[in-house]
Design a protein around this motif. Structure first.
Motif, PDB file in Angstrom:
ATOM      1  N   GLN A   9       0.832  -1.193   0.000  1.00  0.00           N
ATOM      2  CA  GLN A   9       0.000   0.000   0.000  1.00  0.00           C
ATOM      3  C   GLN A   9       0.874   1.252   0.000  1.00  0.00           C
ATOM      4  O   GLN A   9       2.102   1.170   0.100  1.00  0.00           O
ATOM      5  CB  GLN A   9      -0.933  -0.014   1.213  1.00  0.00           C
ATOM      6  CG  GLN A   9      -1.895  -1.215   1.208  1.00  0.00           C
ATOM      7  CD  GLN A   9      -2.849  -1.189   2.377  1.00  0.00           C
ATOM      8  OE1 GLN A   9      -2.565  -0.589   3.408  1.00  0.00           O
ATOM      9  NE2 GLN A   9      -3.998  -1.832   2.215  1.00  0.00           N
ATOM     10  N   ALA A  10       0.254   2.387  -0.111  1.00  0.00           N
ATOM     11  CA  ALA A  10       0.977   3.659  -0.113  1.00  0.00           C
ATOM     12  C   ALA A  10       1.709   3.849   1.215  1.00  0.00           C
ATOM     13  O   ALA A  10       1.283   3.318   2.253  1.00  0.00           O
ATOM     14  CB  ALA A  10       0.009   4.810  -0.345  1.00  0.00           C
ATOM     15  N   PRO A  11       2.821   4.597   1.219  1.00  0.00           N
ATOM     16  CA  PRO A  11       3.582   4.798   2.461  1.00  0.00           C
ATOM     17  C   PRO A  11       2.741   5.333   3.614  1.00  0.00           C
ATOM     18  O   PRO A  11       2.944   4.943   4.767  1.00  0.00           O
ATOM     19  CB  PRO A  11       4.655   5.806   2.048  1.00  0.00           C
ATOM     20  CG  PRO A  11       4.849   5.567   0.590  1.00  0.00           C
ATOM     21  CD  PRO A  11       3.487   5.221   0.059  1.00  0.00           C
ATOM     22  N   GLU A  12       1.774   6.219   3.310  1.00  0.00           N
ATOM     23  CA  GLU A  12       0.941   6.782   4.377  1.00  0.00           C
ATOM     24  C   GLU A  12       0.102   5.696   5.041  1.00  0.00           C
ATOM     25  O   GLU A  12      -0.065   5.673   6.265  1.00  0.00           O
ATOM     26  CB  GLU A  12       0.034   7.875   3.820  1.00  0.00           C
ATOM     27  CG  GLU A  12       0.770   9.090   3.275  1.00  0.00           C
ATOM     28  CD  GLU A  12       1.318   8.878   1.863  1.00  0.00           C
ATOM     29  OE1 GLU A  12       1.056   7.806   1.273  1.00  0.00           O
ATOM     30  OE2 GLU A  12       2.002   9.786   1.362  1.00  0.00           O
ATOM     31  N   ALA A  13      -0.444   4.774   4.239  1.00  0.00           N
ATOM     32  CA  ALA A  13      -1.257   3.692   4.797  1.00  0.00           C
ATOM     33  C   ALA A  13      -0.404   2.741   5.634  1.00  0.00           C
ATOM     34  O   ALA A  13      -0.826   2.280   6.709  1.00  0.00           O
ATOM     35  CB  ALA A  13      -1.960   2.935   3.677  1.00  0.00           C
ATOM     36  N   THR A  14       0.805   2.449   5.151  1.00  0.00           N
ATOM     37  CA  THR A  14       1.704   1.583   5.908  1.00  0.00           C
ATOM     38  C   THR A  14       2.094   2.233   7.230  1.00  0.00           C
ATOM     39  O   THR A  14       2.122   1.580   8.279  1.00  0.00           O
ATOM     40  CB  THR A  14       2.968   1.268   5.089  1.00  0.00           C
ATOM     41  OG1 THR A  14       2.583   0.627   3.866  1.00  0.00           O
ATOM     42  CG2 THR A  14       3.903   0.355   5.857  1.00  0.00           C
TER      43      THR A  14
END
Length: 230
Positions: free
Chosen positions: A143-148
């Motif tokens: 997933q996108a870095p923000e979601a991780t």
């Protein structure tokens, strides 16, 4: 302490620096296991690093000698120029799956609070005979870095992750794809970039034991280094 003529292999990790694998790493690995057994009472759990079991610091002399090996055989492959700090310790994974903190159910990185131009690396030396206790696996976020980052913050706060599974992470899930696994072998050392997500591949937790002579005993090293200029 370490094999002066090591056979060094480089295992590709897709999109990342390779994992450096060295078999027959220690000249006398059984002596280190015996040292762990003799010092078992001094092993202690450090709640700040979330390792799933007790650890024992091996002191600066051992750490410096490990760094000498790192400098001579490993650092170029991991993009390191000069070591900033190094630590070495024995570790014994003991926690059963139902006692794991949510953060211990996920993969992780060893690169918190890195300054610009500074990198991290880690080493694991497997000091157990039963390979079923597991090696080390590497992952990439799906997933996108923000979601991780949100997932990891929630796990750190104690919120159970919806990543699937209530035990040790041993396969791909909704948040991370497993991209490489290095099997355990007695007296095998691996060195890898600490910025890669990774986790112990503990697929048979019933084999874990609190006796260093019988359990999943490892020697772990941690390095901070100045990155080599491109």
């Amino acid at each position: 302490m370490f094999n002066p003529r090591p056979q060094v292999r480089f295992i590709a990790i897709a999109g990342q620096a390779p994992c450096v694998v060295v078999d027959d790493f220690l000249l006398d690995p059984r002596a280190l296991v015996a040292q762990a057994v003799a010092a078992q009472a001094r092993f202690a759990v450090d709640p700040d690093n979330y390792y799933p079991g007790p650890e024992l610091d091996l002191g600066q002399e051992t750490a410096f000698r490990l760094d000498e090996f790192f400098i001579q055989h490993v650092r170029r492959a991991l993009g390191a120029q000069r070591t900033v700090s190094v630590a070495a310790r024995l570790a014994l994974a003991t926690l059963p799956p139902d006692r794991l903190h949510p953060l211990q159910r996920l993969c992780h990185r060893d690169c918190a609070d890195l300054a610009p131009g500074v990198g991290a690396a880690a080493a694991v030396v497997y000091l157990f005979d039963d390979a079923r206790m597991g090696g080390t696996s590497f992952y990439r976020p799906t997933q996108a870095p923000e979601a991780t980052a949100r997932l990891l913050r929630a796990a750190h706060a104690g919120t159970p992750a919806d990543a699937g599974g209530a035990g040790y992470l041993i396969a791909s899930n909704a948040h991370f794809e497993q991209i490489c696994t290095i099997p355990a072998r007695f007296n095998r050392a691996i060195f890898y970039d600490g910025e890669i997500f990774h986790a112990a591949q503990i697929a048979a937790p019933a084999l874990l034991h609190s006796d260093p002579a019988r359990g999943r005993l490892t020697m772990n090293g941690f390095f901070r280094f100045r990155k080599r200029s491109a």
